[in-house]
Design an enzyme around this catalytic site. Structure first.
Site, short mmCIF file in Angstrom:
data_model
loop_
_atom_site.label_atom_id
_atom_site.label_comp_id
_atom_site.label_asym_id
_atom_site.label_seq_id
_atom_site.Cartn_x
_atom_site.Cartn_y
_atom_site.Cartn_z
N TYR A 328 0.85 -1.19 0.00
CA TYR A 328 0.00 0.00 0.00
C TYR A 328 0.89 1.24 0.00
CZ TYR A 328 -4.30 2.62 1.31
OH TYR A 328 -5.39 3.47 1.35
N CYS A 329 0.68 2.11 -0.97
CA CYS A 329 1.36 3.41 -1.05
C CYS A 329 2.88 3.22 -1.03
CB CYS A 329 0.87 4.32 0.08
SG CYS A 329 1.42 6.03 -0.04
N VAL A 330 3.59 3.87 -0.08
CA VAL A 330 5.05 3.82 -0.08
C VAL A 330 5.57 2.41 0.17
CG1 VAL A 330 5.36 6.22 0.57
CG2 VAL A 330 5.09 4.49 2.36
#
Length: 595
Positions: A328-330
């Site tokens: 998720y994301c970074v």
């Protein structure tokens, strides 16, 4: 009759004329306000060089010119509030529209939704004047010459932020709703708002919800499970199964380390974790530790090593050769680097599939966050990270500033000026539950990825001594993006399609960075689009995409089952703590509770 010729027996009393009781009550309100501010000042003085030091030290805060302006405005607000009653004795009610008040359509901007912004000539003039000035400020900024693209973007961002800050809706004396509420409550709303403001100043953070409304592990992050492994950087949670049989290949989720993992486990109705368990997946979750001074030397390699460690722990604990993964994301960015490293080492088979939730690997089109990677910001970041870690409140403030109207000024008006009760909203509680970041790694991430975009340059970066080339990733990938995402813009997430070599499925979800991901089927909200995964560009994909109403989660679980549909009985190591990895503590674990 009196000497003016008026019939005193029939003259209507002025409804805004304060009674003696009103005057006494307002005097009491102002006295209590002064007492609150005195107690706050004394409390801060007694803290000395406590944890509130640094830029959250009130002494330094009060030296800030912006804060001084706010303090002066607050003082004026109370003076004007006291004078307000006197003016009402002789002036027409500010809420009574003049007979010739200009007609206007209902405003689209929710800041000016109150009818008096259009129906009352005084407030209509304030509203219209502000609109003209704000437009002129933005236009002037856009027309400035001699600026490169980065400098222009920063200037426009600053101008937009200034325009939003200067909105008359943000000031008590120029907001008709605030004035009306103050009149109706006889100042109690302002007093309550002042309490909220002083509490937030003590915390060093703007509150969106009552911080006591939720407790992690009690009424949020409650999906049953056990912590079955931990290191100095993360805990590994295994969730309890709810089905007779489970898919043979387990699921390992890597949440972003800049937030708490329970965005995917808010409550039973919204929990992606609980839903995935119900679909017959054996679910594992990484819970990152919030940084402290002991993590000052943590860097890129440490997070990649942690991801490899978690993958191996799940494989060994369940005695399976491979796992499904989500980044998720970074954490998705780092997971891409991890997969590239495993591929280069001939270990790609450890991961059966990868799902990217709003993740980026190519940062050329990364949006407004790229404004926070120039030398001036990096120097400031170094100062703020002197203890070896960055206080998570700074990162929260940065993200809030990207949507200042919604995430800052909206709550200034609601919490401080109107004195509203905080809403019991689990998503906003999570948003304010900040995580500290290792200073060296955070700077490295901003410089190497956001600023220099090195991850998409083959062999420009290495992981644990192995050069990274994203083109070596042949793992089947499911790439989810949010149509309205302001953290990981759609165009930027699409670039994953250009840099991975294996089979790819792209899905465009309605809404943004959070709601676009956390969208349970039972809610019946939003929509998603699927299309030609071989489309050469995002525009081509969108042009031929098919819209489906509701959550995209069922589409994803169908894709997961399509990778490997084999099942196994739910027994032994499939039950947390019953395999070779013994339970350390109950989920959600202590790391997520550390501040």
């Amino acid at each position: 009759m009196n000497d003016t010729g008026k019939d005193t027996a029939t003259e209507a009393p002025n409804p805004f004329m304060p009674s003696p009781d009103d005057m006494q009550h307002w005097a009491s309100v102002m006295g209590r306000a002064q007492q609150l501010m005195l107690e706050y000042a004394l409390g801060q003085a007694n803290q000395g060089n406590s944890a509130a030091a640094g830029l959250f030290d009130p002494a330094r805060w009060l030296q800030n010119p912006t804060t001084q302006a706010w303090a002066e405005q607050s003082s004026k607000m109370w003076e004007q509030g006291a004078a307000f009653w006197t003016s009402l004795a002789t002036l027409q009610s500010p809420f009574a529209p003049a007979a010739d008040a200009p007609a206007a359509n209902a405003p689209r901007d929710k800041r000016f939704a109150d009818p008096d912004w259009t129906q009352n000539p005084v407030f209509a003039l304030i509203h219209q004047s502000y609109g003209l000035l704000a437009d002129q400020l933005l236009t002037t900024t856009r027309q400035m010459t001699g600026l490169d693209d980065h400098a222009r973007a920063k200037m426009e961002f600053a101008a937009k932020g200034m325009a939003e800050a200067l909105s008359p809706s943000n000031l008590a004396i120029t907001n008709p709703e605030v004035i009306r509420r103050a009149v109706e409550t006889r100042g109690e709303s302002l007093l309550k708002g002042l309490k909220h403001m002083l509490t937030d100043l003590s915390r060093g953070q703007l509150s969106h919800v009552d911080p006591d409304a939720f407790e992690v592990g009690v009424n949020i992050a409650t999906t049953p499970g056990k912590v079955i492994h931990e290191t100095d950087l993360y805990q590994l949670i295994q969730y309890a199964p709810t089905t007779k049989d489970v898919l043979a290949v387990p699921l390992l989720i890597f949440p972003p380390w800049i937030n708490r993992f329970y965005i995917l486990d808010l409550n039973p109705a919204k929990s992606f974790v609980a839903w995935a368990v119900e679909q017959g997946l054996t679910v594992f979750m990484v819970s990152w530790k919030s940084a402290d001074a002991s993590m000052s030397e943590i860097v890129w390699d440490d997070y990649i090593a942690a991801q490899v460690d978690a993958i191996d722990m799940v494989r060994e604990g369940l005695n399976v050769p491979t796992v499904h993964t989500i980044g998720y994301c970074v954490a998705g960015t780092t997971l891409a680097a991890t997969l590239a490293m495993l591929a280069a080492r001939g270990e790609a088979a450890k991961v059966q599939s990868v799902t990217f939730f709003t993740a980026q690997v190519d940062f050329e089109l990364a949006g407004d966050l790229k404004m926070f990677v120039d030398d001036s910001y990096l120097n400031l970041l170094q100062q703020l990270s002197a203890p070896g870690f960055l206080d998570g409140r700074y990162m929260a403030a940065t993200f809030n500033s990207l949507r200042g109207r919604d995430l800052i000024w909206n709550y200034v008006v609601s919490n401080y000026l109107l004195g509203n009760d905080y809403p019991p909203f689990d998503l906003l509680y999570w948003n304010g539950d900040v995580t500290n970041l290792p200073a060296k790694w955070h700077r490295q991430y901003l410089v190497d990825l956001y600023r220099d975009n090195r991850l998409v340059i083959p062999n420009s970066l290495s992981a644990m001594g192995t050069p990274i080339d994203l083109k070596k990733i042949g793992t089947p990938a499911y790439i989810q993006a949010g149509r309205e995402d302001h953290i990981a813009p759609l165009a930027s997430v699409w670039r994953l399609m250009d840099h991975l070599s294996g089979p790819k499925t792209f899905l465009l979800a309605g809404s943004g960075h959070i709601a676009g991901v956390v969208n349970p089927p039972a809610a019946g909200k939003y929509q998603y689009w699927t299309g030609d995964n071989s489309a050469p560009t995002l525009d081509d994909f969108v042009a031929g995409a098919t819209e489906t109403k509701g959550s995209w989660w069922p589409h994803w679980i169908g894709w997961i089952s399509g990778q490997d549909s084999a099942k196994t009985p739910t027994k032994g190591s499939r039950i947390p703590g019953k395999g070779p990895k013994k339970a350390i503590e109950d989920a959600p674990g202590r790391y997520v509770k550390q501040r």
